[in-house]
Design a protein around this motif. Structure first.
Motif, PDB file in Angstrom:
ATOM      1  N   SER A   1       0.590  -1.527  -0.010  1.00 58.22           N
ATOM      2  CA  SER A   1      -0.068   0.266   0.273  1.00 58.22           C
ATOM      3  C   SER A   1       0.986   0.900  -0.101  1.00 58.22           C
TER       4      SER A   1
ATOM      5  N   ASP B   1      -2.261   4.989  -5.197  1.00 58.98           N
ATOM      6  CA  ASP B   1      -2.471   3.596  -4.537  1.00 58.98           C
ATOM      7  C   ASP B   1      -1.395   2.930  -3.567  1.00 58.98           C
ATOM      8  N   TYR B   2      -1.327   2.113  -5.009  1.00 64.28           N
ATOM      9  CA  TYR B   2       0.514   1.312  -4.793  1.00 64.28           C
ATOM     10  C   TYR B   2       1.010   1.422  -5.511  1.00 64.28           C
TER      11      TYR B   2
ATOM     12  N   ILE C   1      -2.328   3.807 -10.491  1.00 63.33           N
ATOM     13  CA  ILE C   1      -3.378   4.803  -8.671  1.00 63.33           C
ATOM     14  C   ILE C   1      -4.728   3.578  -9.506  1.00 63.33           C
ATOM     15  N   ASN C   2      -6.064   4.655  -9.026  1.00 63.48           N
ATOM     16  CA  ASN C   2      -7.314   3.742  -9.159  1.00 63.48           C
ATOM     17  C   ASN C   2      -7.796   5.038  -9.906  1.00 63.48           C
TER      18      ASN C   2
ATOM     19  N   SER D   1     -11.407   7.393  -8.376  1.00 66.27           N
ATOM     20  CA  SER D   1     -11.426   7.596  -7.186  1.00 66.27           C
ATOM     21  C   SER D   1     -12.520   8.561  -6.795  1.00 66.27           C
TER      22      SER D   1
ATOM     23  N   GLU E   1     -15.157   4.415  -5.000  1.00 65.73           N
ATOM     24  CA  GLU E   1     -13.863   3.055  -4.338  1.00 65.73           C
ATOM     25  C   GLU E   1     -14.240   1.422  -4.708  1.00 65.73           C
TER      26      GLU E   1
ATOM     27  N   PHE F   1      -7.462   0.507 -11.900  1.00 68.24           N
ATOM     28  CA  PHE F   1      -6.082   1.244 -11.791  1.00 68.24           C
ATOM     29  C   PHE F   1      -5.436   0.636 -13.167  1.00 68.24           C
TER      30      PHE F   1
END
Length: 195
Positions: A109, A124-125, A140-141, A144, A147, A152
């Motif tokens: 994360s 995000d990761y 990244i998502n 946003s 959720e 991604f």
């Protein structure tokens, strides 16, 4: 084929795939559907660090094709002041991106506030790969606001330099890893500890 063309060719290949990663946390499963788009290539290749040179102006979606056709010169790109430090590590990471995702990697994360240094990366990761090259892949998502949507995008990737982006990050244990070839709708399941 030069480094720039190799990176464009690698990106053209990877957009035919999507990856599904699933990790578990507190008795809940979290899917990450990693997708790729031609529009992301110029940013991932570090073109934002080439503002001091004149490159031909093409739409983001066409840049990879124009590079392969030789219409964007690698020799010109190498003249950018930040080529060695900011562009070259990104081109190298792009060439090895599929290999990095197909092989073993660490998933975290992404928590930039935990670093002993400052970064402007928004993600995000973090995926940290230690295959042929040590590189970082930030995802990244795409949405946003929602959720529950698990799509991604790769928002940054580069070879490991002086900074260790794994520092103080929260590791996630992958339970499933699958690569889906979109045109043929076939997939390779690398492992599945869920079923």
């Amino acid at each position: 084929m030069n480094l720039l063309q190799k990176s464009a060719k690698a990106w053209k290949e990877i957009i035919e795939y999507r990856y599904l990663f699933v990790y578990g946390y507190k008795k809940q499963l979290y899917p990450i559907n990693l997708i790729f788009s031609l529009n992301e290539y110029p940013h991932l290749a570090g073109f934002q660090y080439a503002k001091d040179i004149a490159l031909p102006n093409y739409s983001s979606a066409k840049i990879a094709d124009r590079i392969i056709e030789g219409k964007i010169s690698f020799d010109t790109l190498k003249k950018a002041t930040q080529y060695e430090d900011m562009i070259k590590p990104r081109l190298e990471a792009l060439i090895h991106l599929k290999e990095s995702l197909d092989n073993e990697f660490n998933l975290y994360s992404f928590m930039p506030r935990m670093y002993p240094f400052y970064t402007t990366i928004k993600a995000d990761y973090l995926i940290s790969s230690h295959t042929n090259i040590n590189n970082f892949i930030f995802i990244i998502n795409t949405n946003s606001q929602n959720e529950s949507k698990c799509d991604f995008l790769c928002c940054s990737t580069f070879e490991k330099g002086k900074r260790d982006y794994e520092t103080n990050q929260r590791a996630r244990t992958l339970l499933k890893k699958e690569r889906i070839h979109i045109p043929s709708n076939t997939s390779v399941i690398f492992f599945d500890k869920i079923n």
